[in-house]
Design a protein around this motif. Structure first.
Motif, PDB file in Angstrom:
ATOM      1  N   LEU A  63       0.846  -1.188   0.000  1.00 47.05           N
ATOM      2  CA  LEU A  63       0.000   0.000   0.000  1.00 47.05           C
ATOM      3  C   LEU A  63       0.882   1.237   0.000  1.00 47.05           C
ATOM      4  CD1 LEU A  63      -3.030  -0.219   0.163  1.00 47.05           C
ATOM      5  CD2 LEU A  63      -2.871   0.564   2.484  1.00 47.05           C
TER       6      LEU A  63
ATOM      7  N   LEU B 269       1.384   5.348  -0.266  1.00 47.39           N
ATOM      8  CA  LEU B 269       0.814   6.691  -0.256  1.00 47.39           C
ATOM      9  C   LEU B 269       1.743   7.655  -0.958  1.00 47.39           C
ATOM     10  CD1 LEU B 269      -0.456   6.828   3.413  1.00 47.39           C
ATOM     11  CD2 LEU B 269      -1.780   6.606   1.339  1.00 47.39           C
TER      12      LEU B 269
ATOM     13  N   ALA C 247       3.138  -3.892   5.834  1.00 50.04           N
ATOM     14  CA  ALA C 247       2.234  -2.938   5.199  1.00 50.04           C
ATOM     15  C   ALA C 247       2.250  -1.580   5.897  1.00 50.04           C
ATOM     16  CB  ALA C 247       0.822  -3.507   5.190  1.00 50.04           C
ATOM     17  N   ILE C 248       2.325  -1.593   7.229  1.00 48.52           N
ATOM     18  CA  ILE C 248       2.219  -0.341   7.975  1.00 48.52           C
ATOM     19  C   ILE C 248       3.447   0.524   7.731  1.00 48.52           C
ATOM     20  CG2 ILE C 248       1.834   0.632  10.246  1.00 48.52           C
ATOM     21  CD1 ILE C 248       1.132  -2.285  11.113  1.00 48.52           C
ATOM     22  N   GLY C 249       4.623  -0.100   7.862  1.00 48.53           N
ATOM     23  CA  GLY C 249       5.857   0.638   7.677  1.00 48.53           C
ATOM     24  C   GLY C 249       5.925   1.232   6.283  1.00 48.53           C
TER      25      GLY C 249
ATOM     26  N   ALA D  61       3.404   2.024   4.265  1.00 48.90           N
ATOM     27  CA  ALA D  61       2.457   3.117   4.091  1.00 48.90           C
ATOM     28  C   ALA D  61       3.037   4.384   4.714  1.00 48.90           C
ATOM     29  CB  ALA D  61       1.126   2.755   4.732  1.00 48.90           C
ATOM     30  N   MET D  62       3.603   4.255   5.913  1.00 46.46           N
ATOM     31  CA  MET D  62       4.131   5.426   6.592  1.00 46.46           C
ATOM     32  C   MET D  62       5.336   5.991   5.861  1.00 46.46           C
ATOM     33  SD  MET D  62       2.515   6.519   9.113  1.00 46.46           S
ATOM     34  CE  MET D  62       1.181   6.044  10.194  1.00 46.46           C
TER      35      MET D  62
ATOM     36  N   LEU E  30       4.167   7.837   2.942  1.00 47.37           N
ATOM     37  CA  LEU E  30       3.556   9.102   3.384  1.00 47.37           C
ATOM     38  C   LEU E  30       4.653  10.126   3.658  1.00 47.37           C
ATOM     39  CD1 LEU E  30       1.153  10.792   4.510  1.00 47.37           C
ATOM     40  CD2 LEU E  30       1.544   9.701   6.703  1.00 47.37           C
TER      41      LEU E  30
ATOM     42  N   LEU F 171      -4.769   6.279  -4.873  1.00 44.50           N
ATOM     43  CA  LEU F 171      -5.039   5.044  -4.147  1.00 44.50           C
ATOM     44  C   LEU F 171      -6.521   4.679  -4.227  1.00 44.50           C
ATOM     45  CD1 LEU F 171      -3.346   3.096  -2.558  1.00 44.50           C
ATOM     46  CD2 LEU F 171      -3.880   4.346  -0.483  1.00 44.50           C
TER      47      LEU F 171
ATOM     48  N   VAL G 151      -8.209   1.262  -5.665  1.00 46.47           N
ATOM     49  CA  VAL G 151      -9.035   0.415  -4.808  1.00 46.47           C
ATOM     50  C   VAL G 151     -10.470   0.351  -5.331  1.00 46.47           C
ATOM     51  CG1 VAL G 151      -9.966   0.146  -2.490  1.00 46.47           C
ATOM     52  CG2 VAL G 151      -7.597   0.831  -2.801  1.00 46.47           C
TER      53      VAL G 151
END
Lengths: 292, 603, 231
Positions: free
Chosen positions: B85, B87, B138-140, B142-143, B146, B276, B280
């Motif tokens: 994912l 951003l 996924a979290i890392g 996305a951040m 960002l 995004l 999606v």
């Protein structure tokens, strides 16, 4: 040296305290639900904005605060219902990531409605007029920010250790099946954690507004800074969130003063890359055991 | 709401199926090719452009749709194919836009030279971000993306002398030669945009059907299962990042030419989120979905321009509703064709099954230990496996059977002890490396790839190293028989389109085992293959295992069906509390009291 | 009075398209023990999870007169359905005392049986983190935690799994104590020995269906079971 204390350390720690509070807010929700709320930065901005709007509508300041807190709780419960509960401890990170990101977009836009997205001065918080303290010029707002970080973190630690609900939240975080099997409701735990996280955001928001202008578009930046603090400190660790926040506050302030204000984001970003390359689970976090 | 959506999509699908059946097969094959879609896109867009003219409002919107589609297709490689994912697509877009603008405005570059350089810049930025990001969850990811976006926005203002700071850059005109005069007709930019969009579509679809693309999707769907087939994840993610970012930058370059003026305002964080949402909404990982997402999310907001705030509220609300009701988007099919694998498999000749005769030892495990947080799951296991031999591994729950398989297959590193295959040490190698050396396996819960078709599953495994022809044919034949047992007829056209997410547990089991045989392994590890299968299916399964063993594959089978064990295996190893309790002929199993006691608690 | 009667009628548990348990009915009276035996994959764990509400299931479930099947798992637990999960599921970052405290806090009333009287071996380790205990100790804690929740029915999923022979013996003692204290005990086991020593009623499951219903004291039980394993 004095120059360093005055231009880097004092404002750096004050900013860092706010990043730490954002990270503490993340940790509060994450430990229980396994969800990181991308809209947390917007929740931070929502508090002072609600106070401003309420005062603008003619409420006395104390009532404006009450109303703003009520808004925070209602919004938190809505966020919990739409974007958190369906994904509690599910491991489907893509789903909650997108859901909370969506909430962030909606909140950011709603925040831009009252004053057309313009920055506003907030005078209902802690004073930002500096006074002399042992040779350093500091403001009550800066002192309060640092104090608030430790008080909030401390209260949370006591809450998790000593209270029944705190214990239940930790139980859910440890083992969802085990917790449900002894009668702990996941829905209620998720609601409590979200509201708790929103209350931390409320404190953060008042402090942000006390040290600088209320700028609705900054929500996503606070989310990012809070996350970097989380990454440095280790996911879900409150002590780590405090340390991580203070570290990036001072480092980014140093970069801002000595390199240029536009390199602040870059510095924080590089900090994140370095942490990920050197120690992917944070300075205080433990590496997860791989499961087949 | 959800009911109506699904009724609508059912009706559409039925209509599509009717159309599909009515079309002759050769035409169908041509229509299914990405090049056909690409050409259709080109012709339609050019025709509309000719109708409206590039300077009309509609013409402008059409070009906007096309260039946004390019960025969305790129993001679909990163987010849809690789599952990362991001951003940061807005950042790639901004990089491409500014590289183009600077080359054109300050250096007078022609359009055909500026755009490839912009894409290269995006590729480099994507790879640079991808190297650390590819290791993250996924979290890392996305951040980090960002953060990248925030940084790029700052940099646009920071390097004022190059980028014009907040004032931006004006006069981004198309030239045909270095330092030449700007062309006067808007058709050059319009045609370039349309052509780039259609070529991008083709590239993005080809990426998906390539070996790399297949591996990328496999890693997205089930990284552990992919590693057991010798596919390692890291590089697929880095390449997807770089490729996605290159298309994002290309799209930004087109944007520069279309608007002729750019400033940092045009590249807010909402742009990344918009891309995004396009992916999606259209259907992350499907090939046509992102294009549809781009069309919808350019057209709808234009209608709402009169109402401030409504656009972003709409994106957000749409995303929330999507995640609850239709998380896989409008086009939720993500399988891609891979007909060659099925054709090869179906063409396997009948094989003569030789007599089973275990040969020389090939896999040797010596004093293997593995502990988890102080608890010994394996407390010193030694065993040997011979070529063509079938060993049954049994024991009560928690006795360490699955742990033993996981350590041998490289999914857990051993705490101590040695594993050798043909005398070379396997200890410490990762799962993908072990698989490439000829150790294949299945899992208790089949690890298949929900977003792939049957034929794609079968195209994934590759044979590494030398195998003799007979063994190769036997493995293929075995795979074919397994598919037939699972009701997955390779001659059925549905095998090309049916995704494994809609298949039953039993079918997945057969599909997984067929994939494991697809690598033509020297050592095959089967973890409870009979669980949930009927008696007839178990019997068929046994025959396949026996046949491939006869051809020389060494098999370890963990199983609770003792009757299956006693019929099938040459030797039984009983584990209890992480150590070997007993080892011998299956016929003697029931007479050994210690085994009865440990296994069934029968005193 | 500790116990209540658990009645399950036509239970059905499915995962995706696979049926794990079909048409299973059973009743466990207070002060008795019912053991579900069978090979792996026979549907034993699915049965307990279905009854406990951790897996969605069809059919009727009653605790005395209270209907449980439309309640979420946490409400069933508070109504008096204790569940010792397969794999223990203790709260690893909580101390032993906290594990017991958090369960007691959710209980409808104070338990009549003090878990530490049932399992005095836990007393010396009250302040230790549950994650640092051995597998056997964690199993004891899991049982104690269920008892702390003041249940009337206790379901235990393979409590002897992975334990040394000595601890298996101790577990059987504890189960007998629970039964004798008046709880209705529903037990899932792989070891026949446990059911035999507890003189439990036995339901043998095969492929999600009831294959046999016998007394644990029945001398033919091992043979029946062996036949069921070998299907």
């Amino acid at each position: 040296m004095d120059e360093f204390l005055q231009t880097v350390l004092v404002p750096g720690l004050a900013d860092g305290a706010i990043y730490g509070l954002v990270a503490v807010g993340f940790a509060t929700l994450f430990t229980t639900t396994g969800v990181i709320n991308f809209a947390h930065g917007q929740m931070v901005m929502l508090m002072p904005m609600s106070v401003l709007v309420a005062v603008g509508a003619g409420l006395p300041v104390w009532l404006a605060y009450v109303a703003a807190l009520a808004v925070m709780v209602v919004v938190a419960l809505t966020v919990e219902w739409t974007a958190v509960r369906p994904f509690v401890q599910s491991g489907q990170s893509a789903s909650w990531l997108l859901s909370t990101l969506a909430v962030s977009v909606v909140l950011a836009e709603l925040l831009a409605v009252p004053y057309s997205g313009e920055s506003r001065n907030f005078t209902y918080g802690v004073s930002k007029h500096r006074f002399d303290l042992a040779g350093l010029a500091v403001s009550p707002a800066e002192l309060t920010a640092v104090a608030a970080l430790f008080v909030v973190a401390g209260l949370l630690v006591v809450f998790y250790r000593r209270t029944r609900i705190g214990l239940e939240l930790r139980a859910i975080a440890d083992d969802l099946d085990g917790a449900e099997a002894i009668g702990i409701s996941r829905a209620r735990a998720s609601q409590i954690a979200t509201v708790l996280s929103a209350l931390v955001a409320a404190v953060t928001g008042v402090l942000v507004a006390s040290t600088q202008l209320v700028t609705p578009s900054l929500g996503l930046s606070y989310t990012f800074y809070g996350f970097v603090a989380t990454a440095i400190g280790g996911m879900g660790s409150i002590g780590g969130a405090v340390a991580g926040g203070l570290v990036i506050g001072v480092v980014s302030q140093f970069a801002g003063v000595h390199v240029g204000s536009l390199t602040v984001n870059l510095t924080v970003f590089l900090l994140l890359v370095v942490v990920y390359v050197v120690r992917p689970h944070g300075l205080f976090g433990a590496a997860p055991v791989r499961a087949v | 709401m959800s009911y109506r959506l699904s009724a609508l999509s059912r009706a559409l699908r039925a209509a599509a199926a009717r159309g599909h059946d009515a079309t002759p097969a050769p035409v169908r094959r041509v229509l299914a090719r990405p090049a056909a879609h690409s050409a259709a896109l080109l012709v339609t867009a050019t025709a509309l452009l000719a109708l409206w003219g590039p300077l009309s409002y509609n013409g402008y919107v059409l070009q906007l749709v096309c260039l946004y589609a390019v960025a969305t297709l790129g993001l679909n490689i990163t987010t849809g194919y690789a599952g990362a994912l991001s951003l940061g697509q807005g950042a790639s877009f901004a990089i491409g836009a500014y590289v183009t603008a600077v080359l054109v405005v300050s250096h007078g570059w022609p359009i055909w030279a500026a755009l490839p350089v912009a894409a290269l810049a995006g590729l480099a930025a994507g790879a640079l971000a991808g190297f650390p990001a590819g290791r993250l969850g996924a979290i890392g990811l996305a951040m980090m993306s960002l953060g990248l976006m925030l940084v790029v926005n700052d940099m646009l203002i920071q390097f004022q002398s190059v980028t014009g700071g907040n004032n931006g850059l004006a006069g981004i005109d198309a030239r045909l030669w270095f330092g030449g005069e700007p062309v006067s007709t808007p058709w050059v930019v319009a045609i370039v945009i349309v052509v780039v969009a259609s070529v991008s579509y083709w590239l993005h679809a080809r990426y998906r059907t390539s070996r790399l693309g297949r591996a990328t999707v496999a890693v997205r769907d089930e990284p552990i299962g992919a590693s057991a087939l010798g596919v390692s994840g890291y590089l697929t993610k880095v390449v997807a990042f770089a490729a996605g970012s290159a298309l994002g930058a290309l799209s930004g370059g087109l944007f520069s030419f279309l608007s002729a003026y750019i400033s940092p305002d045009a590249f807010s964080s909402n742009l990344s989120i918009l891309f995004l949402v396009m992916v999606v909404l259209g259907g992350s990982g499907s090939r046509l979905g992102p294009v549809v997402g781009a069309v919808l999310l350019v057209l709808i907001p234009l209608r709402l321009d009169a109402y401030p705030h409504l656009n972003n509220l709409l994106y957000g609300a749409l995303l929330i509703v999507l995640m609850r009701l239709r998380p896989r988007g409008l086009f939720s099919r993500t399988a891609a064709p891979a007909p060659q694998a099925l054709r090869d498999l179906a063409a396997t000749p009948e094989v003569e099954v030789p007599e089973r005769a275990p040969g020389e030892p090939i896999l040797k495990v010596t004093d293997l230990r593995r502990s988890f947080g102080g608890v010994d799951a394996l407390g010193g296991v030694s065993m040997e496996l011979r070529r063509g031999e079938i060993v049954g591994l049994i024991g009560p729950n928690g006795s360490g059977k699955t742990t033993l398989l996981n350590v041998v297959s490289g999914h857990y590193p051993p705490t101590a002890g040695r594993i050798t295959l043909h005398g070379t040490d396997l200890g410490g190698l990762g799962a993908a490396a072990v698989a490439k050396r000829g150790v294949s396996r299945t899992f208790q819960t089949p690890k298949t790839f929900p977003g792939m078709s049957i034929e794609e599953h079968l195209a994934l495994p590759a044979v590494h190293g030398e195998r003799d022809e007979a063994m190769r044919d036997a493995c293929r034949r075995g795979a074919l028989t397994l598919l037939e047992l699972g009701g997955l007829d390779p001659h059925d056209p549905a095998a090309g389109t049916r995704e494994s997410r809609v298949m039953s547990h039993g079918q997945l089991r057969f599909l997984e085992a067929a994939m494991a045989l697809g690598t033509c392994p020297e050592v095959l590890l089967l973890d409870e293959p009979a669980a949930g299968l009927s008696a007839a299916e178990i019997e068929g399964f046994e025959r396949v295992v026996s046949d491939v063993a006869a051809a020389g594959v060494a098999v370890v089978i963990v199983e609770h069906h003792l009757d299956m064990i006693s019929r099938l295996v040459d030797r039984v190893v009983v584990l209890d509390l992480g150590t070997v309790l007993w080892e011998g002929e299956p016929g003697d199993l029931h007479s050994v009291d210690s085994v009865r006691a440990a296994y069934m608690g029968v005193a | 009075m500790n116990g209540g009667r658990l009645k399950v009628d036509a239970l059905r548990v499915r995962y995706g398209g696979v049926t794990a348990v079909e048409d299973l009915s059973l009743t466990v009276e207070p002060g008795t023990c019912l053991a579900l035996l069978g090979a792996n994959g026979a549907g034993k764990t699915s049965t307990l999870r279905g009854i406990g509400g951790l897996e969605s299931a069809g059919g009727g479930i009653w605790l005395d007169d209270l209907r449980l099947d439309n309640l979420p798992a946490s409400r069933r637990a508070r109504a008096g359905l204790g569940h010792v999960l397969e794999g223990r599921h203790v709260f690893k970052s909580l101390s032993v005392a906290e594990n017991l405290r958090v369960a007691a806090a959710r209980a409808a009333h104070k338990p009549e049986l003090d878990p530490l009287d049932l399992l005095p071996e836990l007393r010396p380790m009250l302040q230790r983190l549950a994650g640092g205990l051995s597998g056997g100790q964690q199993q004891m804690l899991a049982i104690a935690r269920a008892v702390a929740g003041a249940p009337r029915v206790i379901m235990l999923d393979e409590p002897t799994n992975g334990l040394s022979p000595k601890l298996v013996g101790r577990t059987i003692e504890i189960l007998a104590d629970l039964r004798d204290a008046g709880f209705a005990v529903l037990l899932v086991e792989q070891r026949v020995e446990v059911a035999q020593k507890l003189e439990a009623d036995v339901v043998v499951l095969r492929h999600g269906h009831v294959a046999h219903r016998v007394r644990g004291t029945d001398p033919e039980l091992p043979d029946l079971l062996q036949a069921a394993y070998l299907s």
